[in-house]
Write a protein that holds these residues in place. Sequence first.
Motif: not given
Length: 212
Positions: A108-110, A112-113, A202, A206, A210
């Motif tokens: 869903q997010t950069p 995570e990609q 997660n 992070r 991130t």
Amino acid sequence: MAIQGFPRVVGAIDGTHIRLTNVALGPTEYVYVNRKGFYSINVQLVCDAKYPILNVVARWPGSTHDSRILQESRLGHAFRDGQLQGILLGDSGYALKPWLMTPFLIPQTPAEQAYNSAHRTTRALIEHLNGLLKNKFLCLGGTGPRVRTAEKVCDIITACCVLFNISKDDHIQEPYNHMPDDDNPAPEAAADDDVHGTAVRNDIIRNFFTQV
């Protein structure tokens, strides 16, 4: 085994299917039929960045889920009990655990990609190993070993893995090209991701992805 910025990885894990041809399987032969519809042994393999085979489990019929093989194996018990430290990388056929990281099915997010990209690049080691193993020992590809019992097939698979590691120790050159693992069915998503595994993933995202 720090590849593509993925921390604490000690190995990549996958299942690969070895065909059973003209093997006497008895009244429970249906359990050997995998998701692609052929008879096989589902073999668990783990390797690191230098391609020695760190773990092999060759005894489960083809219909057995990769995640169950790991769950029932000594390797799985050792990680769960804290006897082994670090992280394994597995595909979506495995359940997420604190010691086993899987990819996001829909990132869903950069961050995570970026995690998925690093996961995919690092886990490609085990797919390459599968090809190298079947290229070196042609009896493991194609129609599989020509023996009459599944037990003998499992013995041959294990012996080939031992010989593969010996060849790596002796620095025997591998063939340049490798056989694609076309006989390995696409992973079936595992259920019951571990809540602690989600927390670890997660935390990795992070702290390491991130800012990517």
